[in-house]
Design an enzyme around this catalytic site. Structure first.
Site, PDB file in Angstrom:
ATOM      1  N   LEU A 179     -16.111  53.828 -10.962  1.00 46.08           N
ATOM      2  CA  LEU A 179     -17.544  53.747 -10.639  1.00 46.08           C
ATOM      3  C   LEU A 179     -18.238  52.621 -11.419  1.00 46.08           C
ATOM      4  CD1 LEU A 179     -20.086  55.336  -9.379  1.00 46.08           C
ATOM      5  CD2 LEU A 179     -20.293  56.350 -11.652  1.00 46.08           C
ATOM      6  N   HIS A 201     -37.386  63.615 -21.753  1.00 50.17           N
ATOM      7  CA  HIS A 201     -36.465  62.465 -21.704  1.00 50.17           C
ATOM      8  C   HIS A 201     -35.106  62.864 -22.278  1.00 50.17           C
ATOM      9  CE1 HIS A 201     -39.795  60.119 -20.433  1.00 50.17           C
ATOM     10  NE2 HIS A 201     -40.404  60.067 -21.597  1.00 50.17           N
ATOM     11  N   ASP A 256     -37.356  60.475 -12.067  1.00 50.24           N
ATOM     12  CA  ASP A 256     -38.753  60.709 -12.465  1.00 50.24           C
ATOM     13  C   ASP A 256     -39.022  62.202 -12.681  1.00 50.24           C
ATOM     14  OD1 ASP A 256     -41.310  59.887 -13.088  1.00 50.24           O
ATOM     15  OD2 ASP A 256     -42.028  60.052 -11.022  1.00 50.24           O
TER      16      ASP A 256
HETATM   17  C1  IPE Z   1     -40.568  55.032 -12.331  1.00 51.77           C
HETATM   18  O1  IPE Z   1     -41.246  56.140 -12.801  1.00 51.77           O
HETATM   19  C2  IPE Z   1     -39.729  54.431 -13.419  1.00 51.77           C
HETATM   20  C3  IPE Z   1     -38.602  55.238 -13.884  1.00 51.77           C
HETATM   21  C4  IPE Z   1     -38.218  56.386 -13.444  1.00 51.77           C
HETATM   22  C5  IPE Z   1     -37.836  54.634 -14.937  1.00 51.77           C
HETATM   23  P1  IPE Z   1     -42.756  56.054 -13.301  1.00 51.77           P
HETATM   24  O2  IPE Z   1     -43.121  57.399 -13.758  1.00 51.77           O
HETATM   25  O3  IPE Z   1     -42.904  54.950 -14.296  1.00 51.77           O
HETATM   26  O4  IPE Z   1     -43.529  55.648 -11.976  1.00 51.77           O
HETATM   27  P2  IPE Z   1     -45.087  55.737 -11.641  1.00 51.77           P
HETATM   28  O5  IPE Z   1     -45.818  55.143 -12.817  1.00 51.77           O
HETATM   29  O6  IPE Z   1     -45.416  57.180 -11.475  1.00 51.77           O
HETATM   30  O7  IPE Z   1     -45.248  54.974 -10.377  1.00 51.77           O
HETATM   31  C1  IPE Z   2     -39.265  59.294 -15.864  1.00 52.59           C
HETATM   32  O1  IPE Z   2     -40.017  60.409 -16.193  1.00 52.59           O
HETATM   33  C2  IPE Z   2     -38.698  58.603 -17.079  1.00 52.59           C
HETATM   34  C3  IPE Z   2     -39.292  57.295 -17.369  1.00 52.59           C
HETATM   35  C4  IPE Z   2     -40.177  56.693 -16.645  1.00 52.59           C
HETATM   36  C5  IPE Z   2     -38.822  56.643 -18.568  1.00 52.59           C
HETATM   37  P1  IPE Z   2     -41.546  60.312 -16.551  1.00 52.59           P
HETATM   38  O2  IPE Z   2     -41.680  60.113 -18.018  1.00 52.59           O
HETATM   39  O3  IPE Z   2     -42.212  59.270 -15.725  1.00 52.59           O
HETATM   40  O4  IPE Z   2     -42.046  61.740 -16.167  1.00 52.59           O
HETATM   41  P2  IPE Z   2     -43.428  62.114 -15.458  1.00 52.59           P
HETATM   42  O5  IPE Z   2     -43.462  61.370 -14.163  1.00 52.59           O
HETATM   43  O6  IPE Z   2     -44.512  61.689 -16.385  1.00 52.59           O
HETATM   44  O7  IPE Z   2     -43.339  63.581 -15.284  1.00 52.59           O
HETATM   45 MG    MG Z   3     -43.138  59.357 -13.900  1.00 50.25          MG
END
Ligand code: IPE
Ligand code: IPE
Ligand code: MG
Length: 256
Positions: free
Chosen positions: A135, A41, A24
């Site tokens: 792995l 991303h 995240d």
């Molecule tokens: C969790 O992150 C999902 C992934 C990292 C793929 P999110 O950014 O979607 O989670 P929330 O919405 O903050 O809980």
């Molecule tokens: C995690 O990073 C990737 C996915 C959920 C696909 P985020 O896109 O949720 O990044 P933040 O949390 O908004 O910074």
């Molecule tokens: Mg996020």
């Protein structure tokens, strides 16, 4: 006590056999640089590469990465489309390298929602690496912990309807066999980057006895240093699995 892992004789500590990561913080990483979220991303793919390298070096048996949750469809359409294209691109570009490194790639989640193109790439990547013995790299895409429990329940009901299953057959072990990751060691360590302290519908059942580690590091900044810090934190914990600390320490001394 089947969940208690083997102890390393030298250190007296069990190193993690299965690590799961909620990757995240990509959006915030990009936003803090005045860039579009999608650039985060893109940069996150580098961190995936580095983490796979670290996990291989450490001799981890399985690495499970949360790439796209069942709730991430709620994001703006352009971001979702970008993530799907990125997944396609990365699969196409990286799979040969994974195969060369003896890595077995699995995608866990509800793939039925993906485009025909993406489904085909996933099938090809899984088929190519199916017999690899290094792995096991699980990519959770359109995955939700609740979805996993529901799909397992559906499989069991299907068997019951066919007359192949009694309610008394359903034990915890039996149920767990229908869930994703059933054939792998239990998750020992769950890392979440990006500073939030929640599970966000990742592995619900499978994290029952995992050590949880949260770091403020944003996913694109995650690398060797952050990985070793997470593993060091794991090694400093005392896992008790319901026992007392004294019982665990006696058991550790016996297995040295
Ligand atoms: C969790 O992150 C999902 C992934 C990292 C793929 P999110 O950014 O979607 O989670 P929330 O919405 O903050 O809980
Ligand atoms: C995690 O990073 C990737 C996915 C959920 C696909 P985020 O896109 O949720 O990044 P933040 O949390 O908004 O910074
Ligand atoms: Mg996020």
């Amino acid at each position: 006590m089947s969940q208690i892992p083997a102890v390393d004789a030298a250190s007296g500590k069990a190193s993690p056999r299965h690590i799961a990561i909620i990757m995240d913080g990509n959006g915030r990483w990009a936003e803090s640089r005045g860039k579009a979220r999608i650039m985060g991303h893109k940069q996150g793919v580098e961190a995936v590469r580095e983490t796979v390298r670290c996990a291989t070096r450490l001799g981890v048996e399985a690495l499970t990465l949360f790439a796209f949750s069942s709730e991430n469809w709620r994001r703006p359409e352009e971001e979702v489309n970008f993530l799907m294209e990125l997944f396609l691109l990365v699969l196409g570009r990286e799979v040969k390298k994974l195969h060369k490194n003896n890595i077995k790639l699995r995608v866990i989640g509800d793939c039925s929602a993906f485009s025909a193109r993406l489904k085909k790439k996933i099938d090809e990547a899984q088929a190519l690496t199916a017999d690899n013995t290094g792995l096991v790299l699980n990519v959770a895409a359109n995955y939700g912990g609740r979805w996993d429990i529901v799909q397992a329940t559906r499989q069991l009901v299907e068997q019951a309807v066919q007359g192949e299953l009694q309610s008394s057959d359903i034990t915890e072990d039996f149920f767990a066999k229908q869930l994703c990751l059933a054939e792998l060691p239990a998750v020992d360590l769950m890392i979440r980057t990006g500073g939030d302290h929640r599970i966000s519908n990742f592995l619900l059942w499978q994290l029952a006895y995992a050590e949880l580690y949260f770091t403020d590091t944003l996913w694109p900044d995650f690398g060797e240093q952050a990985f070793s810090e997470a593993v060091a934190a794991f090694l400093s914990r005392e896992r008790r699995f319901g026992c007392t600390g004294a019982q665990v320490r006696a058991w550790m001394n016996e297995s040295k």
